[in-house]
Design a protein around this motif. Sequence first.
Motif, PDB file in Angstrom:
ATOM      1  N   HIS A  36       0.894  -1.420  -0.089  1.00 32.66           N
ATOM      2  CA  HIS A  36      -0.053   0.078  -0.144  1.00 32.66           C
ATOM      3  C   HIS A  36       0.847   1.276   0.001  1.00 32.66           C
ATOM      4  CE1 HIS A  36       0.851  -0.975   4.335  1.00 32.66           C
ATOM      5  NE2 HIS A  36       0.747   0.570   4.528  1.00 32.66           N
ATOM      6  N   ALA A  37       2.189   1.260   0.250  1.00 36.53           N
ATOM      7  CA  ALA A  37       3.165   2.316   0.108  1.00 36.53           C
ATOM      8  C   ALA A  37       3.496   2.543  -1.235  1.00 36.53           C
ATOM      9  CB  ALA A  37       3.938   1.994   1.139  1.00 36.53           C
ATOM     10  N   MET A  38       2.519   2.725  -2.293  1.00 33.02           N
ATOM     11  CA  MET A  38       3.028   3.148  -3.582  1.00 33.02           C
ATOM     12  C   MET A  38       3.366   4.546  -3.928  1.00 33.02           C
ATOM     13  SD  MET A  38       0.479   0.589  -5.438  1.00 33.02           S
ATOM     14  CE  MET A  38      -0.978   1.414  -4.721  1.00 33.02           C
ATOM     15  N   ALA A  52      -2.980   1.672 -10.649  1.00 36.46           N
ATOM     16  CA  ALA A  52      -1.470   1.689  -9.832  1.00 36.46           C
ATOM     17  C   ALA A  52      -1.288   0.514  -9.093  1.00 36.46           C
ATOM     18  CB  ALA A  52      -1.630   2.804  -8.632  1.00 36.46           C
ATOM     19  N   LEU A  53      -2.352  -0.104  -8.599  1.00 35.51           N
ATOM     20  CA  LEU A  53      -2.188  -1.540  -7.958  1.00 35.51           C
ATOM     21  C   LEU A  53      -1.862  -2.611  -9.233  1.00 35.51           C
ATOM     22  CD1 LEU A  53      -5.283  -1.774  -5.496  1.00 35.51           C
ATOM     23  CD2 LEU A  53      -2.829  -1.573  -4.893  1.00 35.51           C
ATOM     24  N   THR A  54      -2.265  -2.554 -10.234  1.00 34.33           N
ATOM     25  CA  THR A  54      -1.954  -3.415 -11.221  1.00 34.33           C
ATOM     26  C   THR A  54      -0.521  -3.357 -11.577  1.00 34.33           C
ATOM     27  OG1 THR A  54      -4.077  -3.538 -12.085  1.00 34.33           O
ATOM     28  CG2 THR A  54      -2.678  -4.261 -13.491  1.00 34.33           C
ATOM     29  N   SER A  55       0.018  -1.943 -11.894  1.00 36.18           N
ATOM     30  CA  SER A  55       1.439  -1.564 -12.246  1.00 36.18           C
ATOM     31  C   SER A  55       2.310  -2.214 -11.083  1.00 36.18           C
ATOM     32  CB  SER A  55       1.436  -0.366 -12.137  1.00 36.18           C
ATOM     33  OG  SER A  55       2.867   0.239 -12.255  1.00 36.18           O
ATOM     34  N   ARG A  56       1.924  -2.173 -10.068  1.00 37.32           N
ATOM     35  CA  ARG A  56       2.732  -2.461  -8.723  1.00 37.32           C
ATOM     36  C   ARG A  56       2.836  -4.163  -8.854  1.00 37.32           C
ATOM     37  NH1 ARG A  56       6.817  -2.572  -5.479  1.00 37.32           N
ATOM     38  NH2 ARG A  56       6.348  -3.519  -3.517  1.00 37.32           N
ATOM     39  N   ARG A  57       1.749  -4.696  -9.202  1.00 35.76           N
ATOM     40  CA  ARG A  57       1.488  -6.119  -9.230  1.00 35.76           C
ATOM     41  C   ARG A  57       2.582  -6.768 -10.302  1.00 35.76           C
ATOM     42  NH1 ARG A  57      -3.177  -8.738 -12.048  1.00 35.76           N
ATOM     43  NH2 ARG A  57      -1.659  -7.989 -13.815  1.00 35.76           N
ATOM     44  N   SER A  59       5.261  -5.111 -11.419  1.00 33.45           N
ATOM     45  CA  SER A  59       6.559  -4.735 -11.214  1.00 33.45           C
ATOM     46  C   SER A  59       7.048  -6.034 -10.104  1.00 33.45           C
ATOM     47  CB  SER A  59       6.454  -3.541 -10.396  1.00 33.45           C
ATOM     48  OG  SER A  59       7.807  -3.500  -9.847  1.00 33.45           O
ATOM     49  N   LEU A  60       6.122  -6.570  -9.244  1.00 34.39           N
ATOM     50  CA  LEU A  60       6.457  -7.524  -8.301  1.00 34.39           C
ATOM     51  C   LEU A  60       6.637  -8.797  -9.113  1.00 34.39           C
ATOM     52  CD1 LEU A  60       4.267  -6.937  -5.231  1.00 34.39           C
ATOM     53  CD2 LEU A  60       6.757  -6.590  -5.204  1.00 34.39           C
ATOM     54  N   GLU A  61       6.062  -9.041  -9.945  1.00 32.44           N
ATOM     55  CA  GLU A  61       5.964 -10.293 -10.837  1.00 32.44           C
ATOM     56  C   GLU A  61       7.303 -10.452 -11.470  1.00 32.44           C
ATOM     57  OE1 GLU A  61       2.344 -10.215 -13.265  1.00 32.44           O
ATOM     58  OE2 GLU A  61       1.340 -11.323 -11.563  1.00 32.44           O
ATOM     59  N   ALA A  62       7.653  -9.223 -12.205  1.00 35.67           N
ATOM     60  CA  ALA A  62       8.948  -9.205 -12.857  1.00 35.67           C
ATOM     61  C   ALA A  62      10.154  -9.421 -12.088  1.00 35.67           C
ATOM     62  CB  ALA A  62       9.037  -7.868 -13.829  1.00 35.67           C
ATOM     63  N   GLU A  63      10.017  -8.906 -10.815  1.00 33.04           N
ATOM     64  CA  GLU A  63      11.203  -8.833 -10.063  1.00 33.04           C
ATOM     65  C   GLU A  63      11.283 -10.497  -9.602  1.00 33.04           C
ATOM     66  OE1 GLU A  63      13.227  -6.834  -5.910  1.00 33.04           O
ATOM     67  OE2 GLU A  63      11.380  -6.144  -6.567  1.00 33.04           O
ATOM     68  N   GLN A 115       6.661 -12.728  -2.367  1.00 34.05           N
ATOM     69  CA  GLN A 115       5.552 -13.273  -2.294  1.00 34.05           C
ATOM     70  C   GLN A 115       4.581 -13.010  -1.148  1.00 34.05           C
ATOM     71  OE1 GLN A 115       7.641 -16.870  -1.592  1.00 34.05           O
ATOM     72  NE2 GLN A 115       7.729 -17.362  -3.817  1.00 34.05           N
ATOM     73  N   THR A 116       5.205 -12.457  -0.039  1.00 34.93           N
ATOM     74  CA  THR A 116       4.034 -11.668   0.930  1.00 34.93           C
ATOM     75  C   THR A 116       3.550 -10.581   0.582  1.00 34.93           C
ATOM     76  OG1 THR A 116       5.730 -12.786   2.626  1.00 34.93           O
ATOM     77  CG2 THR A 116       4.054 -10.967   3.438  1.00 34.93           C
ATOM     78  N   ASP A 117       4.248  -9.646  -0.248  1.00 33.35           N
ATOM     79  CA  ASP A 117       3.713  -8.473  -0.646  1.00 33.35           C
ATOM     80  C   ASP A 117       2.823  -8.587  -1.839  1.00 33.35           C
ATOM     81  OD1 ASP A 117       5.348  -7.094   1.137  1.00 33.35           O
ATOM     82  OD2 ASP A 117       6.804  -6.369  -0.503  1.00 33.35           O
ATOM     83  N   TYR A 118       2.927  -9.871  -2.547  1.00 34.60           N
ATOM     84  CA  TYR A 118       2.255 -10.142  -3.658  1.00 34.60           C
ATOM     85  C   TYR A 118       0.960 -10.548  -3.048  1.00 34.60           C
ATOM     86  CZ  TYR A 118       0.759 -11.913  -8.210  1.00 34.60           C
ATOM     87  OH  TYR A 118      -0.044 -12.208  -9.438  1.00 34.60           O
TER      88      TYR A 118
END
Length: 157
Positions: A36-38, A52-57, A59-63, A115-118
């Motif tokens: 939530h700290a985007m 914004a949440l989709t973009s963050r998702r 980003s996490l998937e790519a990392e 994984q926890t953040d995701y």
Amino acid sequence: STTTSTTTTSSNSWARSRTSSRTEVHSQQHHHHPPHAMADDPPATPRDRLAALTSRRESLEAEADAITSELGLAPASGGPAPGLKGNLVDADGFPRSDIDVFRVRTLRNRLACIQTDYAALMRELETALHDLHASRLQAPAPPPATATAPAPSAEAA
């Protein structure tokens, strides 16, 4: 007396170098950021929040994919890849010399954080999706389009 002060000085410089190297390593590590700290300002609309949440998702998937790929690479010496759960010690119980054990442990830790953040982000995405649909249901329906000519009636045909 002179020997003692020299020893103390050299051990103090060693302690300083250990502290500075720990500080450097700590600053190089990824820090855990809650999903939530985007941004400082919340998105204006449910659609913006969802974007914004989709973009963050993504980003996490790519990392996570990059980390998984790196952990799956076999070392140049030909040994087995460390992977997500592979051994970091050899048969004698010593750290493997063919891999960077610290890097593998750091990557595994970062992957666990991702994984926890995701999981939390997916829950937040679900809520945002519900909010988006709820806002559309509550929004007034657009006025019907007015026709310039009356529609032909079934009796005229």
